[in-house]
Design a protein around this motif. Structure first.
Motif, PDB file in Angstrom:
ATOM      1  N   SER A  24       0.855  -1.177   0.000  1.00 35.66           N
ATOM      2  CA  SER A  24       0.000   0.000   0.000  1.00 35.66           C
ATOM      3  C   SER A  24       0.896   1.233   0.000  1.00 35.66           C
ATOM      4  O   SER A  24       1.613   1.497   0.968  1.00 35.66           O
ATOM      5  N   LYS A  26      -0.138   4.331  -0.228  1.00 42.29           N
ATOM      6  CA  LYS A  26      -0.866   5.549   0.136  1.00 42.29           C
ATOM      7  C   LYS A  26      -0.065   6.453   1.064  1.00 42.29           C
ATOM      8  O   LYS A  26       0.053   7.657   0.830  1.00 42.29           O
ATOM      9  N   ALA A  30       1.445  10.179   0.200  1.00 47.04           N
ATOM     10  CA  ALA A  30       0.920  11.337   0.929  1.00 47.04           C
ATOM     11  C   ALA A  30       2.050  12.111   1.609  1.00 47.04           C
ATOM     12  O   ALA A  30       2.093  13.349   1.562  1.00 47.04           O
ATOM     13  N   GLY A 411      -4.777   9.868   2.970  1.00 45.74           N
ATOM     14  CA  GLY A 411      -3.414   9.554   2.608  1.00 45.74           C
ATOM     15  C   GLY A 411      -2.625   8.789   3.637  1.00 45.74           C
ATOM     16  O   GLY A 411      -1.954   7.815   3.322  1.00 45.74           O
ATOM     17  N   GLY A 414      -3.312   4.587   5.348  1.00 46.69           N
ATOM     18  CA  GLY A 414      -2.819   3.354   4.759  1.00 46.69           C
ATOM     19  C   GLY A 414      -3.899   2.287   4.790  1.00 46.69           C
ATOM     20  O   GLY A 414      -5.078   2.560   4.666  1.00 46.69           O
ATOM     21  N   LYS A 415      -3.456   1.053   4.971  1.00 48.11           N
ATOM     22  CA  LYS A 415      -4.408  -0.052   4.980  1.00 48.11           C
ATOM     23  C   LYS A 415      -5.121  -0.096   6.319  1.00 48.11           C
ATOM     24  O   LYS A 415      -4.507  -0.238   7.368  1.00 48.11           O
TER      25      LYS A 415
END
Length: 429
Positions: A24, A26, A30, A411, A414-415
């Motif tokens: 992931s 993200k 971010a 952002g 995450g998971k």
């Protein structure tokens, strides 16, 4: 897919399944975006001089010296630290590991320090006042987040937190104004929050109506009803019905004199002290008691819970009422918590930010509390920078709490996995 595993004597053991690994990106993306934005800020609008951080207050037993930093040097050092942390997040993801919370927390702390050093050039920033304001503004968010965690752990999406906060604020103002007893207003606010939660539970659990739709309708209903009563009843009788007393601050001896922590945590009202107790009790109850085990069971696997004798829908129903009572108490901060008269829609979206804190906190009471404190800090930062005359446009400062909300939810999280049965009605049979 399976693979043989070698034993000590060289023989092949039965094949073991391989788990799929998912990356992931993200959080690293971010962090990279906000590092670039920070670099753009200090390059496009460089500032010189020094920023002074005033740490102690006059009431502190130990007076700590002010801390003065060079704006140019400190902002570039912070930029370097942000780059290192971003690369660290990339390294974790490349190893198929989730970006740890400590790394994200460190990134946020350094970014805030760098921004304060830049924005407060030539000014004094009252650190204790900034943090105390953050706690004060985070209190309704924490109560709302606790209600959200309980509701969603039980399997019900509590979109109606905003309505519960607003109902609590309205009821507390009226009851406290009539009785001149803030504690009665606090109890009435809890009942008001329970009533809103009761309607949500009845439609979502009993009649299996879409939980999100019911929550949105309840928010609109409470906003419209309280606005109507404010215009037609409270305004003509403001002296009697809308002049609530406030809770007095109760400094805790010795603890209230500790630098920074004293004025922030231990010079507060009973609402804040109740919040400390509520966070501890909800966490302990959720993860250390039979009540918490049953609560989490009906939110994760209601069918399995039903087979071992747990009454799924009654468990959801009563826990949703508890969640509503907690959120209703949070609404008192807007009125009797500060001695402010009720006004239309005065919660201003706090319930939705509390819901974001639930998601950011991964449905954990402690993490959701920390997330709410972050959002409260963003609002307090907006107020502090406006007072000291920051060069940041006022329109941006008003957006700051909501930008932080989008940042952490979209952002940085995450998971994150919600309870498996969250939002899913349970029909036995």
């Amino acid at each position: 897919m399976t693979t043989p595993v070698s034993t000590v004597d060289g023989a092949l053991a039965p094949e073991a399944p391989l788990k799929a690994e998912v990356r992931s990106w993200k959080a690293p993306i971010a962090l990279a975006v906000f590092t670039a934005l920070y670099a753009l800020l200090i390059v496009a609008a460089p500032r010189g001089g020094e920023t002074t951080f005033r740490i102690s207050t006059a009431a502190d037993a130990l007076q700590l010296p002010e801390w003065t930093v060079s704006v140019g040097t400190s902002t570039w050092i912070v930029f370097g630290l942000l780059v290192v942390l971003t690369l660290g997040a990339v390294a974790f993801v490349r190893q198929f590991r989730q970006t740890p919370l400590w790394l994200i927390a460190a990134f946020i702390v350094f970014a805030i320090f760098g921004f304060l050093a830049w924005a407060g050039a030539g000014k004094n920033i009252p650190v204790a006042g900034l943090l105390a304001g953050a706690v004060g503004l985070a209190i309704p968010l924490i109560y709302g987040a606790l209600g959200g965690v309980i509701g969603e752990r039980a399997g019900v999406v509590n979109i109606a937190i905003e309505g519960q906060l607003l109902a609590g604020a309205f009821t507390a103002a009226v009851v406290a104004s009539l009785t001149r007893q803030p504690i009665l207003g606090l109890l009435a606010a809890a009942v008001a929050g329970m009533l809103v939660a009761f309607i949500l539970a009845a439609f979502a659990i009993k009649y299996v109506v879409d939980q999100v739709i019911v929550g949105v309708v309840l928010n609109v209903l409470v906003a419209g009803l309280t606005s109507f009563l404010y215009s037609q009843v409270l305004q003509p009788n403001a002296a009697t019905l809308n002049s609530p007393p406030r809770f007095d601050r109760l400094p805790i001896p010795f603890l209230s004199e500790i630098p920074i922590l004293g004025p922030v945590l231990f010079r507060q009202t009973i609402i804040v002290y109740l919040m400390y107790i509520a966070v501890a009790l909800v966490w302990f109850g959720m993860f250390r008691t039979r009540w918490g085990l049953r609560l989490r069971a009906v939110g994760e696997h209601p069918q399995a819970a039903d087979t071992v004798g747990i009454k799924v829908n009654p468990t959801r129903f009563w826990n949703l009422l508890l969640a509503g009572a907690i959120a209703g108490i949070g609404g008192t901060v807007f009125t009797i918590g500060n001695g402010i008269a009720f006004n239309k829609e005065m919660t201003a979206g706090a319930g939705f930010i509390a819901l974001a804190a639930v998601i950011f906190g991964q449905w954990d009471p402690i993490k959701a509390t920390l997330a709410a404190l972050l959002f409260g800090f963003a609002s307090s930062l907006q107020n502090t920078l406006s007072v000291i005359g920051s060069p940041v446009p006022s329109e941006f400062m008003l957006m700051l709490p909501y930008l932080v909300t989008i940042f952490v939810v979209a952002g940085v999280v995450g998971k994150s996995r919600a309870p498996a049965a969250d939002g899913q009605p349970y029909i036995k049979g």
